[in-house]
Design a protein around this motif. Structure first.
Motif, PDB file in Angstrom:
ATOM      1  N   LEU A 143       0.828  -1.196   0.000  1.00 27.21           N
ATOM      2  CA  LEU A 143       0.000   0.000   0.000  1.00 27.21           C
ATOM      3  C   LEU A 143       0.866   1.251   0.000  1.00 27.21           C
ATOM      4  O   LEU A 143       0.476   2.288  -0.551  1.00 27.21           O
ATOM      5  N   ALA A 144       2.042   1.167   0.628  1.00 27.61           N
ATOM      6  CA  ALA A 144       2.957   2.312   0.643  1.00 27.61           C
ATOM      7  C   ALA A 144       3.885   2.329  -0.561  1.00 27.61           C
ATOM      8  O   ALA A 144       4.241   3.390  -1.078  1.00 27.61           O
ATOM      9  N   GLU A 145       4.304   1.106  -0.987  1.00 28.96           N
ATOM     10  CA  GLU A 145       5.221   1.001  -2.125  1.00 28.96           C
ATOM     11  C   GLU A 145       4.703  -0.084  -3.060  1.00 28.96           C
ATOM     12  O   GLU A 145       4.888  -1.271  -2.828  1.00 28.96           O
ATOM     13  N   PRO A 146       4.023   0.278  -4.160  1.00 30.86           N
ATOM     14  CA  PRO A 146       3.379  -0.725  -5.031  1.00 30.86           C
ATOM     15  C   PRO A 146       4.327  -1.769  -5.586  1.00 30.86           C
ATOM     16  O   PRO A 146       3.918  -2.898  -5.850  1.00 30.86           O
ATOM     17  N   ARG A 147       5.606  -1.424  -5.800  1.00 32.62           N
ATOM     18  CA  ARG A 147       6.499  -2.417  -6.400  1.00 32.62           C
ATOM     19  C   ARG A 147       6.779  -3.587  -5.477  1.00 32.62           C
ATOM     20  O   ARG A 147       7.281  -4.621  -5.891  1.00 32.62           O
ATOM     21  N   TRP A 148       6.478  -3.426  -4.186  1.00 34.07           N
ATOM     22  CA  TRP A 148       6.705  -4.547  -3.250  1.00 34.07           C
ATOM     23  C   TRP A 148       5.609  -5.608  -3.350  1.00 34.07           C
ATOM     24  O   TRP A 148       5.694  -6.635  -2.698  1.00 34.07           O
ATOM     25  N   ILE A 149       4.597  -5.363  -4.144  1.00 32.28           N
ATOM     26  CA  ILE A 149       3.493  -6.320  -4.216  1.00 32.28           C
ATOM     27  C   ILE A 149       3.933  -7.654  -4.797  1.00 32.28           C
ATOM     28  O   ILE A 149       3.328  -8.701  -4.527  1.00 32.28           O
ATOM     29  N   MET A 150       5.037  -7.663  -5.599  1.00 28.15           N
ATOM     30  CA  MET A 150       5.523  -8.912  -6.159  1.00 28.15           C
ATOM     31  C   MET A 150       6.167  -9.800  -5.096  1.00 28.15           C
ATOM     32  O   MET A 150       6.295 -11.013  -5.290  1.00 28.15           O
ATOM     33  N   LEU A 151       6.588  -9.190  -3.985  1.00 27.90           N
ATOM     34  CA  LEU A 151       7.228  -9.992  -2.932  1.00 27.90           C
ATOM     35  C   LEU A 151       6.219 -10.832  -2.153  1.00 27.90           C
ATOM     36  O   LEU A 151       6.586 -11.860  -1.582  1.00 27.90           O
ATOM     37  N   ALA A 152       4.973 -10.376  -2.129  1.00 26.21           N
ATOM     38  CA  ALA A 152       3.966 -11.105  -1.343  1.00 26.21           C
ATOM     39  C   ALA A 152       3.728 -12.513  -1.885  1.00 26.21           C
ATOM     40  O   ALA A 152       3.852 -13.497  -1.147  1.00 26.21           O
ATOM     41  N   PRO A 153       3.405 -12.684  -3.189  1.00 22.28           N
ATOM     42  CA  PRO A 153       3.222 -14.065  -3.672  1.00 22.28           C
ATOM     43  C   PRO A 153       4.500 -14.879  -3.647  1.00 22.28           C
ATOM     44  O   PRO A 153       4.467 -16.091  -3.453  1.00 22.28           O
ATOM     45  N   ALA A 154       5.642 -14.203  -3.844  1.00 25.33           N
ATOM     46  CA  ALA A 154       6.907 -14.937  -3.780  1.00 25.33           C
ATOM     47  C   ALA A 154       7.119 -15.521  -2.386  1.00 25.33           C
ATOM     48  O   ALA A 154       7.600 -16.652  -2.229  1.00 25.33           O
ATOM     49  N   TRP A 155       6.776 -14.742  -1.380  1.00 23.74           N
ATOM     50  CA  TRP A 155       6.901 -15.229  -0.002  1.00 23.74           C
ATOM     51  C   TRP A 155       5.988 -16.433   0.234  1.00 23.74           C
ATOM     52  O   TRP A 155       6.408 -17.441   0.812  1.00 23.74           O
ATOM     53  N   GLU A 156       4.754 -16.337  -0.226  1.00 23.31           N
ATOM     54  CA  GLU A 156       3.808 -17.435  -0.013  1.00 23.31           C
ATOM     55  C   GLU A 156       4.269 -18.697  -0.728  1.00 23.31           C
ATOM     56  O   GLU A 156       4.172 -19.795  -0.186  1.00 23.31           O
ATOM     57  N   VAL A 157       4.775 -18.542  -1.973  1.00 19.90           N
ATOM     58  CA  VAL A 157       5.262 -19.711  -2.707  1.00 19.90           C
ATOM     59  C   VAL A 157       6.454 -20.329  -2.004  1.00 19.90           C
ATOM     60  O   VAL A 157       6.576 -21.564  -1.909  1.00 19.90           O
ATOM     61  N   ALA A 158       7.346 -19.514  -1.468  1.00 16.41           N
ATOM     62  CA  ALA A 158       8.526 -20.036  -0.757  1.00 16.41           C
ATOM     63  C   ALA A 158       8.103 -20.796   0.501  1.00 16.41           C
ATOM     64  O   ALA A 158       8.651 -21.863   0.814  1.00 16.41           O
ATOM     65  N   VAL A 159       7.125 -20.262   1.206  1.00 15.94           N
ATOM     66  CA  VAL A 159       6.655 -20.947   2.416  1.00 15.94           C
ATOM     67  C   VAL A 159       6.005 -22.269   2.053  1.00 15.94           C
ATOM     68  O   VAL A 159       6.230 -23.300   2.714  1.00 15.94           O
ATOM     69  N   LEU A 160       5.188 -22.280   0.992  1.00 15.73           N
ATOM     70  CA  LEU A 160       4.548 -23.523   0.574  1.00 15.73           C
ATOM     71  C   LEU A 160       5.578 -24.552   0.117  1.00 15.73           C
ATOM     72  O   LEU A 160       5.438 -25.756   0.391  1.00 15.73           O
ATOM     73  N   ALA A 161       6.624 -24.093  -0.575  1.00 11.96           N
ATOM     74  CA  ALA A 161       7.684 -25.015  -0.997  1.00 11.96           C
ATOM     75  C   ALA A 161       8.407 -25.602   0.209  1.00 11.96           C
ATOM     76  O   ALA A 161       8.733 -26.798   0.243  1.00 11.96           O
TER      77      ALA A 161
END
Length: 473
Positions: A54-72
């Protein structure tokens, strides 16, 4: 149950009272995998990236990457977890289950090369555990190739069969992301007996070898009580002339008297009411009245068998639950114990007339009948009174009912309000009616007594000895 059931009980006399120890390897449970708590926290932490976006839109790509890493990481952790067959669960009974308590131990063995954190819950019925949850292991580390042992004590509340299910096992690796779940096929049925510890304690205190009771028997012989001949001895001051044995006196030249003792080998019937009134509990979390009566009956049976009498059992509700003909010896003691453990407090009224008819048909000659029952709180004369009158015409009847402490307390309480006054008046009326019922039984030739909650067995044994030594049989 017919008399044939008694032979089945004797055939199983050599079997141990405690259930057998069982052990089995784990098997995968339905939906045998789940997320660990740490996995859920990591997924929740991924929400922080969405908030940061919400503060920095370019960080939105890190959210799904984090979830995929946790699931892996979760999939990798699940793959690393050992198969359920690598863990073995053992359930061991540290003695028989009875109303005085039940102790169990569980042993978990890790036969793989990885350590795991384990949880264990056993499917034990509420009648065995007293409603307490059987979660015996909670988050304990089990190293590779090691084993973990735990113990737990429970307070059974009901007699009879207690079906035990399968222990439920779940375990995680050191990462704590993935979790596997398994069951161990250890289903078995445990038998809950009367309070064996209380019966053993009372039997030791009231054994026929106890000094007080031994003195009672000696006094009975000296006073000429009892009818069975024991031996001859020289006349002593205080002996009754009717006990002089003239043939031996003429033969020896000394005055000889007969020494008599209480009769042995007499039939003693234990009659237990298993109807609706015996389902009540004095306090929440305690055994039913039937359980307490069964414990007292077990103590009395031990004392009667030790006195060389023949003991039988008749348990009834709407029908006859158990009928064991009188017999002696260790096999009969075990058969009585197994029968008492199988008693069930029924929801309907007990048929006292039918029980009396069955007893009279099974025992044609005079015997001692000890009847443990409860009196209905009714304005009419309880059926057990008329049934008891039928038995007392032929047999020596001792009818015992439990003393209701709450009723006595309410009847003697000083009321502080109109509501309490009405309650005290109702309790007093019930108490008076109860005493009148017992008095009517005594007028018909039976011994009718109330048993205190803590002294049931002692009172019954003393009454039995008093009847036996007085020669009423």
């Amino acid at each position: 149950m017919s008399a044939a059931a008694g032979s089945n009980g004797r055939a199983a006399a050599a079997a141990p009272l405690a259930p057998v120890t069982m052990a089995a390897a784990g098997r995968a449970a339905p939906w045998g995998w789940a997320c660990g708590r740490r996995m859920l926290w990591l997924l929740a932490a991924g929400l922080g990236w969405w908030l940061a976006a919400l503060a920095e839109p370019r960080w939105i790509m890190l959210a799904p990457a984090w979830e995929v890493a946790v699931l892996a990481a979760w999939v990798l952790d699940l793959w690393r977890l050992p198969a359920p067959a690598g863990l073995t669960v053992e359930r061991h009974w540290l003695g028989p289950a009875h109303l005085g308590g039940a102790r169990l131990s569980w042993r978990i063995r890790n036969r793989v090369s990885r350590g795991v954190t384990v949880w264990l819950a056993d499917e034990l019925p509420p009648g065995l555990t007293g409603g307490a949850p059987a979660e015996v292991v909670q988050g304990r580390w089990l190293a590779a190739g090691s084993e973990l042992a735990v113990e737990a004590a429970f307070q059974p509340q009901d007699l009879g069969a207690a079906p035990c299910g399968q222990p439920y096992l779940r375990y995680q690796s050191a990462w704590g992301l993935a979790e596997r779940r398994a069951r161990a096929p250890l289903a078995q049925t445990a038998q809950v007996y009367p309070d064996l510890e209380a019966a053993r304690r009372d039997a030791a205190a009231l054994s026929l070898t106890h000094p007080r009771l031994a003195a009672l028997l000696r006094n009975a012989r000296q006073k000429g009580r009892g009818r069975e001949f024991e031996s001859l001895r020289a006349f002593r001051e205080g002996d009754e002339p009717r006990d002089i044995f003239w043939p031996a006196t003429a033969r020896t030249g000394r005055t000889m008297v007969k020494v008599r003792q209480a009769e042995r080998g007499e039939p003693v019937w234990l009659v237990l009411d298993c109807g609706r009134l015996m389902r009540a509990r004095e306090r929440s979390g305690e055994p039913r009245r039937l359980g307490r009566a069964a414990t007292a009956a077990l103590t009395l049976a031990s004392a009667a068998l030790a006195a060389s009498d023949k003991v039988g059992l008749l348990a009834y509700g709407a029908g006859i639950q158990y009928r064991l003909p009188p017999a002696g010896g260790a096999e009969q003691a075990r058969a009585i114990l197994e029968a008492l453990a199988g008693l069930e407090a029924e929801r309907g009224e007990a048929d006292h007339y039918h029980a009396a008819a069955v007893l009279l048909a099974a025992q044609p000659r005079r015997a001692m009948v000890i009847w443990l029952t409860e009196l209905a709180e009714s304005g009419l004369m309880p059926e057990v009174v008329e049934a008891g009158a039928q038995i007392s015409r032929r047999h020596c009847l001792l009818l015992a009912v439990p003393r209701v402490a709450a009723l006595a307390a309410a009847a003697t309480a000083v009321p502080a309000s109109p509501r309490e006054m009405y309650a005290a008046a109702a309790a007093l009326e019930l108490a008076v009616r109860r005493q009148e019922t017992l008095a009517r039984l005594r007028a018909q030739g039976a011994r009718a007594i109330e048993l205190g909650r803590e002294t049931m067995a002692a009172t019954l044994v003393r009454q039995y000895l008093d009847i036996k030594l007085s020669g009423r049989l």
